[in-house]
Design a protein around this motif. Structure first.
Motif, PDB file in Angstrom:
ATOM      1  N   GLU A 157      15.825 -25.948  29.724  1.00 45.49           N
ATOM      2  CA  GLU A 157      15.806 -27.638  29.886  1.00 45.49           C
ATOM      3  C   GLU A 157      14.636 -27.910  30.621  1.00 45.49           C
ATOM      4  N   LEU A 158      13.503 -27.249  30.578  1.00 46.49           N
ATOM      5  CA  LEU A 158      12.354 -27.331  31.332  1.00 46.49           C
ATOM      6  C   LEU A 158      11.344 -28.250  30.474  1.00 46.49           C
ATOM      7  N   HIS A 159      10.921 -29.627  30.549  1.00 47.63           N
ATOM      8  CA  HIS A 159      10.212 -30.321  29.874  1.00 47.63           C
ATOM      9  C   HIS A 159       9.003 -30.712  30.547  1.00 47.63           C
ATOM     10  N   GLY A 160       8.252 -29.654  30.439  1.00 46.65           N
ATOM     11  CA  GLY A 160       6.746 -30.145  31.306  1.00 46.65           C
ATOM     12  C   GLY A 160       6.355 -29.083  32.543  1.00 46.65           C
ATOM     13  N   PRO A 161       5.254 -29.016  32.824  1.00 41.41           N
ATOM     14  CA  PRO A 161       4.942 -28.091  33.670  1.00 41.41           C
ATOM     15  C   PRO A 161       5.288 -28.314  35.210  1.00 41.41           C
ATOM     16  N   GLU A 162       5.555 -29.601  35.679  1.00 43.71           N
ATOM     17  CA  GLU A 162       6.084 -29.715  36.938  1.00 43.71           C
ATOM     18  C   GLU A 162       7.846 -29.072  37.087  1.00 43.71           C
ATOM     19  N   GLN A 163       8.545 -29.322  36.079  1.00 44.46           N
ATOM     20  CA  GLN A 163       9.744 -28.747  36.282  1.00 44.46           C
ATOM     21  C   GLN A 163       9.752 -27.424  36.090  1.00 44.46           C
ATOM     22  N   ALA A 164       8.809 -26.686  35.296  1.00 42.59           N
ATOM     23  CA  ALA A 164       8.571 -25.352  35.111  1.00 42.59           C
ATOM     24  C   ALA A 164       8.283 -24.534  36.608  1.00 42.59           C
ATOM     25  N   GLU A 165       7.464 -25.354  37.161  1.00 51.91           N
ATOM     26  CA  GLU A 165       6.584 -24.898  38.523  1.00 51.91           C
ATOM     27  C   GLU A 165       7.796 -24.982  39.337  1.00 51.91           C
ATOM     28  N   HIS A 166       8.640 -25.904  39.552  1.00 57.90           N
ATOM     29  CA  HIS A 166       9.675 -26.129  40.486  1.00 57.90           C
ATOM     30  C   HIS A 166      10.613 -25.094  40.363  1.00 57.90           C
ATOM     31  N   ALA A 167      11.227 -24.517  39.135  1.00 57.37           N
ATOM     32  CA  ALA A 167      12.047 -23.772  38.697  1.00 57.37           C
ATOM     33  C   ALA A 167      11.791 -22.221  39.267  1.00 57.37           C
ATOM     34  N   LEU A 168      10.504 -22.142  38.749  1.00 57.80           N
ATOM     35  CA  LEU A 168       9.981 -20.855  39.121  1.00 57.80           C
ATOM     36  C   LEU A 168       9.781 -20.319  40.487  1.00 57.80           C
ATOM     37  N   ARG A 169       9.306 -21.446  41.287  1.00 55.39           N
ATOM     38  CA  ARG A 169       9.146 -21.183  42.738  1.00 55.39           C
ATOM     39  C   ARG A 169      10.429 -20.919  43.354  1.00 55.39           C
ATOM     40  N   ASP A 183      16.426 -11.991  45.263  1.00 57.31           N
ATOM     41  CA  ASP A 183      16.262 -11.149  44.147  1.00 57.31           C
ATOM     42  C   ASP A 183      15.553 -11.655  43.184  1.00 57.31           C
ATOM     43  N   PRO A 184      13.992 -11.695  43.499  1.00 59.61           N
ATOM     44  CA  PRO A 184      13.272 -12.572  42.590  1.00 59.61           C
ATOM     45  C   PRO A 184      13.021 -11.536  41.508  1.00 59.61           C
ATOM     46  N   PRO A 185      12.705 -12.210  40.097  1.00 57.52           N
ATOM     47  CA  PRO A 185      12.154 -11.702  39.035  1.00 57.52           C
ATOM     48  C   PRO A 185      10.957 -10.998  39.321  1.00 57.52           C
ATOM     49  N   THR A 186      10.407  -9.966  38.533  1.00 57.63           N
ATOM     50  CA  THR A 186       9.079  -9.038  38.373  1.00 57.63           C
ATOM     51  C   THR A 186       8.500  -9.657  37.371  1.00 57.63           C
ATOM     52  N   ALA A 187       8.944 -10.186  36.249  1.00 56.66           N
ATOM     53  CA  ALA A 187       8.258 -10.818  35.414  1.00 56.66           C
ATOM     54  C   ALA A 187       8.718 -12.033  34.749  1.00 56.66           C
ATOM     55  N   ILE A 216       4.898 -25.285  29.649  1.00 56.76           N
ATOM     56  CA  ILE A 216       5.628 -24.321  30.766  1.00 56.76           C
ATOM     57  C   ILE A 216       5.001 -23.182  31.372  1.00 56.76           C
ATOM     58  N   THR A 217       4.276 -22.861  30.502  1.00 53.82           N
ATOM     59  CA  THR A 217       3.443 -21.575  30.953  1.00 53.82           C
ATOM     60  C   THR A 217       2.259 -22.321  32.027  1.00 53.82           C
ATOM     61  N   GLU A 218       1.918 -23.448  32.059  1.00 56.70           N
ATOM     62  CA  GLU A 218       0.978 -24.161  33.079  1.00 56.70           C
ATOM     63  C   GLU A 218       1.548 -24.400  34.295  1.00 56.70           C
ATOM     64  N   GLY A 219       3.060 -24.542  34.359  1.00 52.19           N
ATOM     65  CA  GLY A 219       3.865 -24.793  35.325  1.00 52.19           C
ATOM     66  C   GLY A 219       3.996 -23.418  36.071  1.00 52.19           C
ATOM     67  N   ALA A 220       4.319 -22.547  35.212  1.00 57.77           N
ATOM     68  CA  ALA A 220       4.432 -21.233  35.742  1.00 57.77           C
ATOM     69  C   ALA A 220       3.194 -20.323  36.431  1.00 57.77           C
ATOM     70  N   LEU A 221       2.114 -20.666  35.664  1.00 53.58           N
ATOM     71  CA  LEU A 221       0.985 -20.240  36.515  1.00 53.58           C
ATOM     72  C   LEU A 221       0.635 -20.760  37.648  1.00 53.58           C
ATOM     73  N   ARG A 222       0.966 -22.143  38.002  1.00 54.88           N
ATOM     74  CA  ARG A 222       1.107 -22.888  39.446  1.00 54.88           C
ATOM     75  C   ARG A 222       1.576 -22.373  40.187  1.00 54.88           C
ATOM     76  N   ALA A 223       3.123 -21.948  39.795  1.00 52.86           N
ATOM     77  CA  ALA A 223       3.954 -21.426  40.952  1.00 52.86           C
ATOM     78  C   ALA A 223       3.622 -19.996  41.033  1.00 52.86           C
ATOM     79  N   ILE A 224       3.062 -18.957  40.314  1.00 54.08           N
ATOM     80  CA  ILE A 224       2.925 -17.698  40.681  1.00 54.08           C
ATOM     81  C   ILE A 224       1.553 -17.859  41.516  1.00 54.08           C
ATOM     82  N   ARG A 225       0.656 -18.628  41.121  1.00 51.51           N
ATOM     83  CA  ARG A 225      -0.623 -18.418  42.005  1.00 51.51           C
ATOM     84  C   ARG A 225      -0.441 -19.199  43.320  1.00 51.51           C
ATOM     85  N   ALA A 226       0.379 -20.219  43.430  1.00 57.14           N
ATOM     86  CA  ALA A 226       0.421 -20.891  44.728  1.00 57.14           C
ATOM     87  C   ALA A 226       1.153 -19.764  45.659  1.00 57.14           C
TER      88      ALA A 226
END
Length: 348
Positions: A231-243, A250-254, A262-272
């Protein structure tokens, strides 16, 4: 002929304003005033007219008969995509336009925004303009509302998502197979705790990609290793969830991100968090400039140009008289390795 039989006969062809007037027991001028929301029509009369409009599935013709070609065609197509500002949808749009241009056919494009009500409104707007055919991305749980449109001779081709309740040509990516390939790719690099980020699961492609990925984990008896954020509709929601996942005990390794935004949001979280060289990432579909990042973004690449081109090929074949059975065309996906998806589990 009984009123019921007359109504059924009218539904089999394009209803006219005269048909509406006859069913509502008013004059055509009254019908015109009602559908154009002009004053001085009683509520009871307006209600009868709208009841007739719905019963006959009448669509207002915005083009004068003198402007229509002798063939009865308008040389126009209606194209409904998820959102015209999404690069995937924009590429489909361009491919359809490229196929239509040599035929001197204009393409009316509109955004679905993953809203079933907006879908039906856009389709009605296309039909009021008497388009020769429709190319649609659907959000409706049941696209059976389009059956009467097809029965009256307007061909329809669906793109990206398969419709329910109607049998028509479909051009789509192999979402399940592509997602399963992403899972195998990460498993081969030792990942056992993987974040799965998906769009709204009432969107068919989102559900298929999640299911394809999890099915591959099941085969490896590792389904319990998935951290699913739907239910992640857009990069902002994806970034928040992955952060939240990456900063947990116990974080994910991948990460598998099942849609380009959603990939854009994931990239922001990972790089931040400075984890771009430690946490693996495979995205479904291309992201702008993904090949220029360090590391580059590994993706399951779709081919929206091929989807649009094949959809245009099918719609023009139908317009030109092809009455063969509906075709389901699946465009293969491709794994593109650029670095982010090749990061192995860190050694302890």
């Amino acid at each position: 002929m009984s009123e019921h039989a007359a109504l059924a006969a009218t539904r089999r062809r394009r209803a006219t304003m005269k048909d509406v007037a006859a069913l509502a027991r008013v004059g055509t001028k009254t019908v015109s005033r009602v559908i154009n929301f002009e004053p001085n029509v009683s509520p009871a009369t307006s209600e009868r007219v709208w009841d007739a409009v719905r019963a006959l599935d009448y669509h207002v013709d915005l083009q004068a008969g003198s402007l229509r070609r002798t063939s009865g065609r308008t040389r126009t197509l209606g194209l409904l995509v998820s959102s015209v500002d999404n690069p995937f949808a924009a590429a489909i749009n361009r491919a359809v336009e490229d196929a239509a241009s040599p035929r001197e056919v204009a393409v009316f494009a509109s955004s679905l925004d993953d809203d079933a009500a907006r879908e039906e409104a856009a389709v009605k707007a296309f039909l009021r303009r008497r388009v020769d055919g429709l190319i649609l991305t659907t959000m409706s749980r049941n696209a059976g509302y389009l059956l009467s449109t097809m029965e009256r001779g307007t061909p329809i081709v669906f793109v990206d998502r398969e419709p329910a309740g109607i049998d028509a040509d479909v051009v789509t990516s192999d979402n399940r197979a592509g997602s399963a390939r992403a899972a195998r790719h990460l498993l081969q690099r030792g990942h056992r705790r993987i974040a799965v980020l998906t769009d709204r699961l009432d969107i068919q492609t989102a559900a298929e990609r999640r299911d394809g990925f999890l099915a591959e984990l099941d085969r490896a008896e590792l389904a319990g290793g998935a951290l699913i954020a739907p239910e992640l509709h857009g990069p902002e929601q994806a970034e928040h969830a992955l952060r939240e996942m990456l900063t947990s005990d116990d974080p994910p390794t991948a990460v598998f991100s099942a849609q380009n935004l959603i990939t854009e949001g994931a990239l922001r979280a990972i790089r931040a968090l400075g984890l771009q060289h430690r946490v693996a990432l495979v995205g479904f579909d291309e992201v702008p400039l993904g090949d220029l990042l360090e590391p580059g973004v590994t993706v399951i690449r779709q081919d929206p140009q091929a989807i649009g081109a094949r959809a245009a090929e099918r719609i023009f074949a139908r317009i030109d008289g092809d009455d063969g059975p509906p075709q389901r065309i699946v465009i293969p996906t491709e794994l593109v390795e650029r670095g982010s998806g090749e990061i192995a589990v860190p050694r302890v």
